[in-house]
Design an enzyme around this catalytic site. Structure first.
Site, PDB file in Angstrom:
ATOM      1  N   ASP A  56       0.864  -1.191   0.000  1.00 35.58           N
ATOM      2  CA  ASP A  56       0.000   0.000   0.000  1.00 35.58           C
ATOM      3  C   ASP A  56       0.898   1.238   0.000  1.00 35.58           C
ATOM      4  O   ASP A  56       1.897   1.289   0.712  1.00 35.58           O
ATOM      5  CB  ASP A  56      -0.867  -0.036   1.278  1.00 35.58           C
ATOM      6  CG  ASP A  56      -1.844   1.104   1.360  1.00 35.58           C
ATOM      7  OD1 ASP A  56      -3.021   0.888   0.991  1.00 35.58           O
ATOM      8  OD2 ASP A  56      -1.439   2.206   1.781  1.00 35.58           O
ATOM      9  N   GLU A  67      -5.232   2.287  -3.576  1.00 31.53           N
ATOM     10  CA  GLU A  67      -3.782   2.315  -3.810  1.00 31.53           C
ATOM     11  C   GLU A  67      -3.140   1.080  -3.204  1.00 31.53           C
ATOM     12  O   GLU A  67      -1.969   1.053  -2.860  1.00 31.53           O
ATOM     13  CB  GLU A  67      -3.177   3.630  -3.277  1.00 31.53           C
ATOM     14  CG  GLU A  67      -2.880   3.712  -1.792  1.00 31.53           C
ATOM     15  CD  GLU A  67      -4.091   3.697  -0.858  1.00 31.53           C
ATOM     16  OE1 GLU A  67      -5.203   3.414  -1.331  1.00 31.53           O
ATOM     17  OE2 GLU A  67      -3.904   3.926   0.340  1.00 31.53           O
TER      18      GLU A  67
HETATM   19  N1  LIG Z   1      -4.932   9.380  -7.629  1.00 31.02           N
HETATM   20  C1  LIG Z   1      -5.593   8.333  -7.139  1.00 31.02           C
HETATM   21  N2  LIG Z   1      -5.857   8.275  -5.854  1.00 31.02           N
HETATM   22  C2  LIG Z   1      -6.499   7.217  -5.338  1.00 31.02           C
HETATM   23  C3  LIG Z   1      -6.898   6.165  -6.144  1.00 31.02           C
HETATM   24  N3  LIG Z   1      -7.513   5.258  -5.389  1.00 31.02           N
HETATM   25  C4  LIG Z   1      -7.465   5.715  -4.090  1.00 31.02           C
HETATM   26  N4  LIG Z   1      -6.872   6.901  -4.075  1.00 31.02           N
HETATM   27  C5  LIG Z   1      -6.628   7.772  -2.943  1.00 31.02           C
HETATM   28  O1  LIG Z   1      -5.705   7.189  -2.097  1.00 31.02           O
HETATM   29  C6  LIG Z   1      -5.912   7.757  -0.817  1.00 31.02           C
HETATM   30  C7  LIG Z   1      -5.796   6.747   0.233  1.00 31.02           C
HETATM   31  O2  LIG Z   1      -5.805   7.444   1.493  1.00 31.02           O
HETATM   32  P1  LIG Z   1      -5.795   6.731   2.834  1.00 31.02           P
HETATM   33  O3  LIG Z   1      -6.635   5.495   2.802  1.00 31.02           O
HETATM   34  O4  LIG Z   1      -6.160   7.729   3.868  1.00 31.02           O
HETATM   35  O5  LIG Z   1      -4.358   6.305   3.123  1.00 31.02           O
HETATM   36  P2  LIG Z   1      -3.007   7.064   2.917  1.00 31.02           P
HETATM   37  O6  LIG Z   1      -3.218   8.502   2.712  1.00 31.02           O
HETATM   38  O7  LIG Z   1      -2.232   6.415   1.800  1.00 31.02           O
HETATM   39  O8  LIG Z   1      -2.336   6.795   4.245  1.00 31.02           O
HETATM   40  P3  LIG Z   1      -1.739   5.432   4.741  1.00 31.02           P
HETATM   41  O9  LIG Z   1      -2.302   4.361   3.885  1.00 31.02           O
HETATM   42  O10 LIG Z   1      -2.141   5.340   6.120  1.00 31.02           O
HETATM   43  O11 LIG Z   1      -0.292   5.593   4.561  1.00 31.02           O
HETATM   44  C8  LIG Z   1      -7.311   8.425  -0.849  1.00 31.02           C
HETATM   45  O12 LIG Z   1      -7.156   9.840  -0.847  1.00 31.02           O
HETATM   46  C9  LIG Z   1      -7.880   7.964  -2.176  1.00 31.02           C
HETATM   47  O13 LIG Z   1      -8.663   8.993  -2.737  1.00 31.02           O
HETATM   48  C10 LIG Z   1      -6.639   6.245  -7.534  1.00 31.02           C
HETATM   49  O14 LIG Z   1      -6.990   5.410  -8.322  1.00 31.02           O
HETATM   50  N5  LIG Z   1      -5.980   7.360  -7.982  1.00 31.02           N
END
Ligand SMILES: Nc1nc2c(ncn2[C@@H]2O[C@H](COP(=O)(O)OP(=O)(O)OP(=O)(O)O)[C@@H](O)[C@H]2O)c(=O)[nH]1
Length: 434
Positions: free
Chosen positions: A298, A341
């Site tokens: 992740d 992600e």
């Molecule tokens: N650009 C983009 N962002 C995505 C996608 N799928 C998920 N996200 C973003 O990824 C972010 C995941 O955030 P969180 O689940 O809070 O986790 P994080 O910010 O990575 O923090 P940790 O996982 O705790 O390190 C969210 O803001 C989603 O909007 C995608 O396909 N494209």
């Protein structure tokens, strides 16, 4: 020659030969009839001659007017019979002419005998006997000639019968030879054409439609071969268009399958494909007692990247992450987007050690090759959880274990690798699982 003509020749030949035999038999029958007629005719002559002879003897004993009259009547009858003769062949006609000549001489001799009978002188006695004997000899010659005529007629019948027998035998022989030759030629033609067709059908059976059969001549078979070639051409065209259609279907099916199993953004496998592949790999792992390990990673603080650089750059970072991971994976490994992600790498024939090495390689590579946005590095790290398949474990359980390890990696400050502490799948020689 047309097949129809050749087939018609059989009944035509048989009818012709039969007709000839009938005509020949009719001819023999007519000849026999003519012989019977001549026998009757000769019997009539002989009967009249016999009457004349007995009449002559009676006249000799008693030269009365009554016997002269009877002689004349019989002689007249004989003359009429000889005159009304049936039509005869030349040889028999010559014999009849001779009988007619003898008949004409009979009256002359009888008249002389009458004349001498009226003269009682003793010296006429010898002369009378001479005429009487001559007359009887002439009557017997008529009988002999008429009998000869019957013999000639019978001989002519026999010759004619022999001729007809030879003719019928020749006709039957020639006819049967010709009809046999015709039958043999027909059977050869049929066999050749059937062999040709059999070859054509076999070629078609083997899927070869381009071989054309040679159609020689203008008979029904050649026509049939032409139709066969035409059918083969139509089939070839149909098959080609069917093959093209099948190719198109295959291509589209492949594209659809790809779409159905691929994540549109990163072009790695999607969750559905991951589940399918996991099922296969788990079965294989259990069957061959090989380890199966998953790696769940992740992106760290990804929200911040989105917020800082925008969502589109965040997308490109995810794609970059996938390409770098793929570069470190083996051919049989499978990477899939698990959600957002978060990504899973399925590692067949791999234990915890191998998975840990891969995790570290990916992290090291990411450090070496950060994503560059407008000439500026976008710092990105990933946290990784690893779990290996345990006995009687489902794939969901396995993912949960990996997720637990990932959680611990996040808790440990991120950008690190954590391994699930569940009991690994161990291979024990000679038994199943331990
Ligand atoms: N650009 C983009 N962002 C995505 C996608 N799928 C998920 N996200 C973003 O990824 C972010 C995941 O955030 P969180 O689940 O809070 O986790 P994080 O910010 O990575 O923090 P940790 O996982 O705790 O390190 C969210 O803001 C989603 O909007 C995608 O396909 N494209």
């Amino acid at each position: 020659m047309k097949l129809k003509t050749q087939l018609y020749m059989f009944p035509t030949g048989v009818v012709f030969i039969t007709l000839c035999i009938f005509v020949s038999l009719y001819w023999v029958w007519k000849q026999s009839d003519a012989v019977f007629e001549r026998e009757g005719y000769v019997a009539e002559i002989n009967s009249l001659v016999s009457h004349l002879e007995s009449n002559l003897l009676l006249y000799e004993e008693n030269p009365s007017r009554d016997y002269i009259k009877r002689w004349e009547e019989r002689h007249k009858q004989l003359t009429v019979v000889l005159h009304d003769s049936p039509s005869l062949p030349p040889e028999q006609q010559t014999l009849l002419n001779s009988i007619q000549g003898l008949n004409r001489g009979l009256n002359v001799l009888f008249e002389r005998l009458q004349y001498l009978s009226r003269d009682p002188k003793p010296e006429t006695h010898a002369l009378r006997r001479h005429f009487r004997e001559k007359l009887i000899a002439q009557l017997e010659t008529i009988v002999e000639d008429s009998n000869q005529l019957v013999l000639l007629a019978r001989q002519s019948l026999r010759e004619s019968q022999l001729d007809q027998i030879y003719m019928i035998a020749t006709m039957l022989l020639v006819g049967s030879v010709l009809l046999t030759a015709l039958a043999v030629s027909l059977s050869i033609r049929l066999r050749n054409y059937l062999d040709l067709l059999k070859g054509g059908v076999k070629e078609m059976e083997a899927g070869n439609f381009s071989t054309k059969l040679a159609s020689v001549g203008a008979d029904e078979f050649a026509e049939f071969i032409r139709e066969f070639n035409h059918m083969q051409k139509t089939l070839e065209e149909t098959t080609i268009s069917r093959d093209a259609l099948q190719k198109e279907i295959d291509q589209r099916t492949y594209a659809l399958k790809h779409i159905a199993s691929t994540d549109p953004l990163t072009q790695v496998s999607n969750r559905r494909k991951l589940m399918e592949q996991a099922e296969l790999e788990m079965a294989r792992s259990l069957r061959h007692q090989e380890p199966l390990t998953v790696l769940l990673f992740d992106a760290d603080h990804f929200k911040k990247i989105n917020d800082t650089y925008g969502h589109a750059v965040g997308d490109q970072v995810l794609i970059h992450l996938c390409r770098l991971s793929e570069a470190e994976m083996r051919e049989n490994d499978l990477i899939a987007r698990y959600g957002g992600e978060e990504f899973v790498i399925l590692l067949p024939h791999t234990d915890i050690t191998g998975a840990s090495e891969l995790a570290q390689r990916i992290q090291a590579r990411l450090k070496e090759q950060p994503f560059i946005n407008q000439g500026e590095d976008v710092p990105i790290t990933i946290s990784i959880g690893i779990a290996t398949l345990s006995l009687n474990q489902s794939f969901t359980d396995l993912l949960n274990d990996a997720d637990g390890a990932l959680y611990r990696a996040k808790q440990a400050g991120r950008n690190c690798v954590k391994v699930s502490e569940t009991r690994p799948f161990v291979k024990v020689p000679g038994s199943s699982f331990s």
